[in-house]
Design an enzyme around this catalytic site. Structure first.
Site, PDB file in Angstrom:
ATOM      1  N   GLU A 179       2.040   0.222 -40.689  1.00  0.00           N
ATOM      2  CA  GLU A 179       1.786   0.156 -39.246  1.00  0.00           C
ATOM      3  C   GLU A 179       1.904   1.563 -38.695  1.00  0.00           C
ATOM      4  O   GLU A 179       2.547   2.414 -39.303  1.00  0.00           O
ATOM      5  CB  GLU A 179       2.853  -0.719 -38.564  1.00  0.00           C
ATOM      6  CG  GLU A 179       2.849  -2.162 -39.020  1.00  0.00           C
ATOM      7  CD  GLU A 179       4.198  -2.847 -38.771  1.00  0.00           C
ATOM      8  OE1 GLU A 179       5.106  -2.214 -38.192  1.00  0.00           O
ATOM      9  OE2 GLU A 179       4.341  -4.004 -39.189  1.00  0.00           O
ATOM     10  N   LYS A 190       3.513   4.437 -36.630  1.00  0.00           N
ATOM     11  CA  LYS A 190       4.845   4.688 -36.104  1.00  0.00           C
ATOM     12  C   LYS A 190       4.676   5.218 -34.687  1.00  0.00           C
ATOM     13  O   LYS A 190       4.192   6.325 -34.479  1.00  0.00           O
ATOM     14  CB  LYS A 190       5.609   5.700 -36.958  1.00  0.00           C
ATOM     15  CG  LYS A 190       7.039   5.883 -36.477  1.00  0.00           C
ATOM     16  CD  LYS A 190       7.840   6.784 -37.395  1.00  0.00           C
ATOM     17  CE  LYS A 190       9.321   6.709 -37.087  1.00  0.00           C
ATOM     18  NZ  LYS A 190       9.668   7.079 -35.712  1.00  0.00           N
ATOM     19  N   ARG A 250      12.351   1.635 -28.721  1.00  0.00           N
ATOM     20  CA  ARG A 250      12.473   0.339 -29.371  1.00  0.00           C
ATOM     21  C   ARG A 250      12.889  -0.706 -28.352  1.00  0.00           C
ATOM     22  O   ARG A 250      13.683  -0.417 -27.451  1.00  0.00           O
ATOM     23  CB  ARG A 250      13.556   0.462 -30.451  1.00  0.00           C
ATOM     24  CG  ARG A 250      13.692  -0.722 -31.380  1.00  0.00           C
ATOM     25  CD  ARG A 250      12.675  -0.636 -32.472  1.00  0.00           C
ATOM     26  NE  ARG A 250      12.835  -1.668 -33.483  1.00  0.00           N
ATOM     27  CZ  ARG A 250      13.467  -1.489 -34.631  1.00  0.00           C
ATOM     28  NH1 ARG A 250      14.037  -0.330 -34.901  1.00  0.00           N
ATOM     29  NH2 ARG A 250      13.541  -2.465 -35.519  1.00  0.00           N
ATOM     30  N   ARG A 266      17.233  -0.303 -27.851  1.00  0.00           N
ATOM     31  CA  ARG A 266      17.702  -0.123 -29.215  1.00  0.00           C
ATOM     32  C   ARG A 266      19.221  -0.180 -29.309  1.00  0.00           C
ATOM     33  O   ARG A 266      19.788  -0.611 -30.291  1.00  0.00           O
ATOM     34  CB  ARG A 266      17.199   1.226 -29.696  1.00  0.00           C
ATOM     35  CG  ARG A 266      17.758   1.647 -30.995  1.00  0.00           C
ATOM     36  CD  ARG A 266      17.123   2.948 -31.340  1.00  0.00           C
ATOM     37  NE  ARG A 266      17.802   3.530 -32.444  1.00  0.00           N
ATOM     38  CZ  ARG A 266      17.179   4.140 -33.434  1.00  0.00           C
ATOM     39  NH1 ARG A 266      15.883   4.234 -33.420  1.00  0.00           N
ATOM     40  NH2 ARG A 266      17.853   4.661 -34.411  1.00  0.00           N
ATOM     41  N   GLU A 323       8.054  -1.698 -30.117  1.00  0.00           N
ATOM     42  CA  GLU A 323       8.225  -0.358 -29.558  1.00  0.00           C
ATOM     43  C   GLU A 323       7.342  -0.262 -28.312  1.00  0.00           C
ATOM     44  O   GLU A 323       6.162  -0.607 -28.369  1.00  0.00           O
ATOM     45  CB  GLU A 323       7.787   0.681 -30.606  1.00  0.00           C
ATOM     46  CG  GLU A 323       7.959   2.110 -30.190  1.00  0.00           C
ATOM     47  CD  GLU A 323       9.241   2.769 -30.728  1.00  0.00           C
ATOM     48  OE1 GLU A 323      10.093   2.073 -31.332  1.00  0.00           O
ATOM     49  OE2 GLU A 323       9.381   3.975 -30.514  1.00  0.00           O
ATOM     50  N   PHE A 377       6.024  -5.683 -33.565  1.00  0.00           N
ATOM     51  CA  PHE A 377       5.805  -5.667 -35.010  1.00  0.00           C
ATOM     52  C   PHE A 377       6.664  -6.646 -35.790  1.00  0.00           C
ATOM     53  O   PHE A 377       6.555  -6.723 -37.005  1.00  0.00           O
ATOM     54  CB  PHE A 377       5.920  -4.252 -35.586  1.00  0.00           C
ATOM     55  CG  PHE A 377       7.109  -3.466 -35.089  1.00  0.00           C
ATOM     56  CD1 PHE A 377       8.383  -3.759 -35.533  1.00  0.00           C
ATOM     57  CD2 PHE A 377       6.933  -2.430 -34.179  1.00  0.00           C
ATOM     58  CE1 PHE A 377       9.470  -3.030 -35.094  1.00  0.00           C
ATOM     59  CE2 PHE A 377       8.020  -1.690 -33.734  1.00  0.00           C
ATOM     60  CZ  PHE A 377       9.292  -1.997 -34.189  1.00  0.00           C
ATOM     61  N   ARG A 402      19.728   0.546 -42.419  1.00  0.00           N
ATOM     62  CA  ARG A 402      18.741   1.587 -42.647  1.00  0.00           C
ATOM     63  C   ARG A 402      18.488   1.616 -44.150  1.00  0.00           C
ATOM     64  O   ARG A 402      19.078   2.404 -44.878  1.00  0.00           O
ATOM     65  CB  ARG A 402      19.295   2.927 -42.164  1.00  0.00           C
ATOM     66  CG  ARG A 402      18.289   4.049 -42.134  1.00  0.00           C
ATOM     67  CD  ARG A 402      18.929   5.367 -41.737  1.00  0.00           C
ATOM     68  NE  ARG A 402      19.351   5.458 -40.351  1.00  0.00           N
ATOM     69  CZ  ARG A 402      18.504   5.577 -39.328  1.00  0.00           C
ATOM     70  NH1 ARG A 402      17.224   5.638 -39.548  1.00  0.00           N
ATOM     71  NH2 ARG A 402      18.948   5.632 -38.107  1.00  0.00           N
ATOM     72  N   LYS A 446       9.737   5.439 -43.120  1.00  0.00           N
ATOM     73  CA  LYS A 446       8.956   6.152 -42.103  1.00  0.00           C
ATOM     74  C   LYS A 446       8.327   7.387 -42.734  1.00  0.00           C
ATOM     75  O   LYS A 446       8.973   8.098 -43.505  1.00  0.00           O
ATOM     76  CB  LYS A 446       9.819   6.518 -40.891  1.00  0.00           C
ATOM     77  CG  LYS A 446      11.082   7.266 -41.214  1.00  0.00           C
ATOM     78  CD  LYS A 446      11.914   7.477 -39.957  1.00  0.00           C
ATOM     79  CE  LYS A 446      13.272   8.059 -40.325  1.00  0.00           C
ATOM     80  NZ  LYS A 446      14.242   8.129 -39.263  1.00  0.00           N
TER      81      LYS A 446
HETATM   82  P1  AMP Z   1      13.625   7.048 -36.316  1.00  0.00           P
HETATM   83  O1  AMP Z   1      14.036   6.815 -34.902  1.00  0.00           O
HETATM   84  O2  AMP Z   1      12.951   8.361 -36.545  1.00  0.00           O
HETATM   85  O3  AMP Z   1      14.744   6.749 -37.299  1.00  0.00           O
HETATM   86  O4  AMP Z   1      12.470   5.985 -36.677  1.00  0.00           O
HETATM   87  C1  AMP Z   1      12.659   4.603 -36.591  1.00  0.00           C
HETATM   88  C2  AMP Z   1      12.152   4.103 -35.274  1.00  0.00           C
HETATM   89  O5  AMP Z   1      10.745   4.136 -35.211  1.00  0.00           O
HETATM   90  C3  AMP Z   1      12.442   2.663 -35.000  1.00  0.00           C
HETATM   91  O6  AMP Z   1      13.759   2.481 -34.555  1.00  0.00           O
HETATM   92  C4  AMP Z   1      11.447   2.318 -33.920  1.00  0.00           C
HETATM   93  O7  AMP Z   1      11.974   2.628 -32.651  1.00  0.00           O
HETATM   94  C5  AMP Z   1      10.301   3.266 -34.181  1.00  0.00           C
HETATM   95  N1  AMP Z   1       9.046   2.616 -34.582  1.00  0.00           N
HETATM   96  C6  AMP Z   1       7.826   3.004 -34.158  1.00  0.00           C
HETATM   97  N2  AMP Z   1       6.863   2.265 -34.686  1.00  0.00           N
HETATM   98  C7  AMP Z   1       7.460   1.347 -35.491  1.00  0.00           C
HETATM   99  C8  AMP Z   1       6.969   0.294 -36.320  1.00  0.00           C
HETATM  100  N3  AMP Z   1       5.671   0.041 -36.465  1.00  0.00           N
HETATM  101  N4  AMP Z   1       7.894  -0.434 -36.997  1.00  0.00           N
HETATM  102  C9  AMP Z   1       9.222  -0.172 -36.882  1.00  0.00           C
HETATM  103  N5  AMP Z   1       9.736   0.806 -36.102  1.00  0.00           N
HETATM  104  C10 AMP Z   1       8.866   1.570 -35.422  1.00  0.00           C
END
Ligand code: AMP
Length: 525
Positions: A223, A225, A230, A245, A274, A313, A384, A390
């Site tokens: 998907e 990002k 969130r 979040r 998101e 999602f 996590r 990601k």
């Molecule tokens: P990070 O904040 O860099 O750790 O990345 C994870 C975050 O990406 C998640 O907590 C979501 O807020 C965001 N996110 C964006 N798109 C998606 C997606 N398709 N699936 C899950 N999380 C996503």
């Protein structure tokens, strides 16, 4: 530690047990609760100063000397003890009742009323009690008891399977309530289900690459990002709520998103997604969305400037049933059956070329990168793990806690000019770097507005904060450094953005900094 805690739990009454559990973790209310104590350090110092018969400045001075609010309060109350005597003993539930009453106090007279209760609490506290009371009020207990310890202790105290404790915690998000269920028996823990208006911890992602994710797992569900905020959307009948979040309720800040999602389904659901901000057809940087989350007023005018769009999602709950144990592919099928709009597109493939193309498209459209998810994996709240990967362009940034600052100079003398940032080692904050570049004037104003009320001590131009704020910082290199306790420092640190969607518990660990250090070219590894 686990053993000691587990020996105390069985002797507590049902009304005491959840309070005790939260207190030893330095919390007052369940994580999911919107309730906040609403006492800043200043009010606390004022209350303590009054009880100790001294001035607020003396309290602050003592905190500077001891480096710890708890110990400073203990010392001050110790001096008082010789001249006065206690009015009444502090019992666990009395303290909780008082703290709850402080949290509920609002309106114009609120500060005075809060102060009155704070004074009463400290005037009844023995010095040692004062140490912990002060720390509980600032929600920083510093006794090193983490969630893991408490889960273990609950399992041991009531002879239940630790796995069931963990499972119930994922749904309830409050170990206090879980402890009560454990006390009532394994069966009760097993019955725990996710329920609307009880937010569930969000599943998190690890960094990785397309090639290694496919090599390890075969087919992946990809998907975009999205670079936004969130959310978790809960709907039961005609009632809808949104959570951030950090599981704070944000329904009022996002009325249009709530409406859009409500219109998209007739079912009772919990959805994960998101929300992004769009101007024209381009997504706007993350900060714009956050500002919206924060700004609860003035929502109507903002609504016109920027369009907010939800991207859903995942689905965790449907019409009375929990879905988190199902594989992602099945959750996705349910999601598509019951939600008509706003579902994030997904491509399932084991072809690195196809996913690589999607990655390019995502970046070209202004998104952050891709999320790759293992189609057979369950939804694991708060974890996590390796089931969500990601993938984004290599920009090395770290999420760190702001623990101190120095006042600025010249035209920046009324705001903080540089900040001390920390990583963590098993919950203990370790200073890592100072950052003074990368801020716009507005961002410095914003940092000041966020932090001014959280100063716990000051010496000269330097202040220390009660740690709560997370920022993302960039750097050119991680260096070994004898100047910082963790042994590392950042070269050319620069501020990237405020991460007020992130909790202090989510900051970078010393371990991962060490790993990054050794991964650097020329680090000698
Ligand atoms: P990070 O904040 O860099 O750790 O990345 C994870 C975050 O990406 C998640 O907590 C979501 O807020 C965001 N996110 C964006 N798109 C998606 C997606 N398709 N699936 C899950 N999380 C996503």
């Amino acid at each position: 530690m686990i053993d000691r805690i587990s020996r105390v739990l069985p002797d507590l009454r049902d009304d005491e047990l959840p309070v005790f559990i939260r207190f030893i973790m330095g919390r007052i209310f369940p994580d999911w609760s919107p309730e906040k104590l609403g006492i800043g350090p200043n009010l606390l110092y004022e209350g303590v100063a009054y009880v100790a018969g001294t001035r607020k400045e003396d309290v602050v001075e003592r905190i500077n000397r001891t480096g710890d609010v708890g110990r400073a309060v203990e010392e001050l109350l110790g001096k008082k003890e010789q001249t006065s005597f206690f009015a009444e003993d502090l019992a666990l539930l009395d303290v909780y009742r008082d703290l709850t009453s402080i949290a509920k106090t609002g309106g114009t007279r609120s500060q005075r009323e809060k102060l009155r209760v704070v004074r009463r609490l400290f005037s009844n506290a023995r010095p040692l009690e004062g140490r912990y009371l002060a720390r509980i009020m600032l929600e920083d207990l510093r006794i090193g008891v983490g969630e893991g310890n408490v889960r273990e202790a609950i399992a041991r105290a009531f002879s239940v399977d630790p796995y069931l404790v963990e499972h119930a915690f994922q749904a309830k998000n409050d170990l206090g309530e879980v402890a009560l269920l454990a006390k009532a028996g394994e069966e009760r823990l097993r019955e725990v289900r996710i329920a609307p208006f009880h937010p569930v911890k969000m599943m998190l992602a690890q960094q990785g690459s397309i090639a290694s994710a496919i090599a390890e797992n075969g087919e992946m569900a990809a998907e975009y990002k999205y670079d936004g905020s969130r959310f978790q959307f809960h709907k039961e009948g005609g009632t809808c709520r949104m959570y951030s979040r950090r599981l704070e309720e944000v329904t009022d800040a996002l009325p249009d998103i709530v409406e859009m999602l409500q219109r998209a389904t007739d079912h009772d659901v919990i959805l994960d997604g998101e929300v992004i901000a769009i101007r024209g057809d381009r997504p706007l940087p993350f900060q714009n969305v956050l500002r919206r989350f924060r700004r609860k007023h003035d929502v109507a005018s903002l609504r016109e400037e920027i369009r907010m769009v939800p991207n859903v999602f995942d689905i965790l709950y449907l019409d009375g049933g929990t879905l988190i144990g199902l594989p992602l592919s099945e959750r996705r099928a349910r999601l598509q059956e019951v939600v008509t709009d706003h579902i994030a597109p997904q491509v399932v493939s084991d072809d690195p070329g196809e996913i690589g193309k999607m990655y390019e498209d995502a970046l070209a459209a202004g998104h952050e990168g891709l999320m790759l998810k293992v189609p057979g994996s369950p939804y694991t709240p708060g974890v996590r793990g390796k089931n969500w990967i990601k993938v984004k362009p290599e920009v090395d940034t770290l999420d760190l806690a702001v623990i101190g600052a120095e006042w600025g100079e010249g035209k920046r003398a009324h705001v903080f000019g540089s900040f001390l940032l920390a990583c963590q080692d098993e919950g203990v904050l370790i200073p890592l770097s100072k950052v003074a570049t990368g801020f716009s004037d507005e961002q410095l104003q914003e940092m000041h507005a966020l932090l001014a009320d959280h100063v716990v001590s000051q010496s000269g131009k330097e202040v220390q904060f009660e740690p709560f704020l997370v920022v993302e910082a960039g750097y050119s290199e991680i260096q070994k450094s004898p100047n910082y306790a963790g042994g590392f420092a950042l070269r050319f640190p620069r501020f990237v953005r405020i991460r007020d969607d992130k909790d202090i518990a989510e900051i970078e660990t010393l371990e991962s900094i060490r790993e990054r250090y050794f991964r650097q070219p020329g680090s000698g590894s």
